[in-house]
Design an enzyme around this catalytic site. Structure first.
Site, PDB file in Angstrom:
ATOM      1  N   HIS A 197      52.859 -33.891 -24.361  1.00 24.18           N
ATOM      2  CA  HIS A 197      53.470 -34.461 -23.158  1.00 24.18           C
ATOM      3  C   HIS A 197      53.773 -33.394 -22.119  1.00 24.18           C
ATOM      4  CE1 HIS A 197      54.854 -38.211 -25.626  1.00 24.18           C
ATOM      5  NE2 HIS A 197      53.550 -38.158 -25.415  1.00 24.18           N
ATOM      6  N   ASP A 219      51.255 -42.678 -27.614  1.00 21.72           N
ATOM      7  CA  ASP A 219      51.904 -41.548 -26.958  1.00 21.72           C
ATOM      8  C   ASP A 219      50.916 -40.987 -25.940  1.00 21.72           C
ATOM      9  OD1 ASP A 219      50.035 -40.325 -28.608  1.00 21.72           O
ATOM     10  OD2 ASP A 219      51.408 -38.825 -29.407  1.00 21.72           O
TER      11      ASP A 219
END
Length: 261
Positions: A90, A145
């Site tokens: 991320h 994700d």
């Protein structure tokens, strides 16, 4: 400068290429690769000489998603292990999405799970004809994700995103193009040439304008109409006052090609 073990970082002139480089493991994301991906993204974002960044994979896979075996074998346990990998991934995605330099993703093969999530973050995305796309998360009892739940509904709408995430439907490259997930499909042998064609366009264009487009589009989903229009007015005024903006206006009036800095 750090030598990467699981990421290949190359720079030629004003273009950097970041490649996932665990071909024997289908470019699956373990902690080392996710961490190096974030470091490579940061290197590219901080390099003011770059005019374009290409993201691709080495071998037959773009990225098969998270390395499930590495998650299972993490000394911290599966939960903490997958959280570490997701956090580093991320970080990389946030840097690449927010950097001023345009990002081109060249999908060379299968993009599954986090690989699929990462494949669609590009400002422009080109895929080889052999590429395939699947979410795959619920097949192993996990959840999406890699920014998938942020970018995909904005790209293709909620209903199609639900179908991909709940059913793990596999899309070929032409179907991904039809769904609006990517911009272009080319023969496998022409993939990097197509990516470089876009990269050269960015390298020869007005970098500040491209950065402004990225910034405006990233802020649009959270702004009301009037707030977004105010941001547009402010941004275009700043561009008109820039050297490239003035050159572009002058070139248009003088009926010649602009020469951007």
């Amino acid at each position: 400068m750090k030598e990467f073990q699981t990421i290949e970082y190359k720079q030629q002139d004003r273009i950097a290429t970041i490649a996932f480089n665990r071909p024997d493991a289908a470019n699956g994301l373990n902690l080392e690769m996710a961490t190096e991906f974030a470091l490579a993204a940061q290197r590219a974002a901080e390099d003011a000489s770059l005019k374009a960044v290409i993201l691709t994979g080495n071998g037959r896979f773009f990225c098969a998603g998270g390395d499930v075996k590495a998650m299972q074998e993490s000394p911290l346990g599966p939960s903490a292990g997958v959280k570490q990998i997701a956090d580093e991934l991320h970080k990389a995605i946030s840097i690449l999405s927010r950097m001023a330099t345009p990002l081109i993703v060249a999908v060379n093969g299968t993009a599954a799970g986090a690989g699929f999530s990462t494949a669609v973050i590009g400002d422009l995305v080109v895929a080889a004809e052999s590429a395939k796309f699947t979410m795959a998360y619920t097949n192993v009892g996990l959840s999406p994700d890699g920014s998938a739940s942020y970018f995909m509904p904005r790209l293709i709408g909620l209903r199609k995103t639900q179908e991909l995430m709940f059913t793990n439907k596999v899309l070929n490259a032409q179907e991904a193009l039809h769904w609006g997930l990517i911009n272009r499909v080319v023969p496998d042998a022409h993939l990097m040439a197509a990516a470089l064609e876009w990269a050269e366009m960015f390298a020869n264009g007005a970098s500040g304008s491209f950065a402004a487009v990225k910034s405006l589009l990233l802020q649009s989903p959270t702004n009301e109409l009037e707030a977004q229009m105010a941001l547009e007015a402010q941004t275009i005024a700043e561009r008109a006052d820039s050297a490239d903006g003035q050159e572009g206006i002058d070139a248009f009036v003088e009926k010649r090609r602009p020469t951007f800095s």
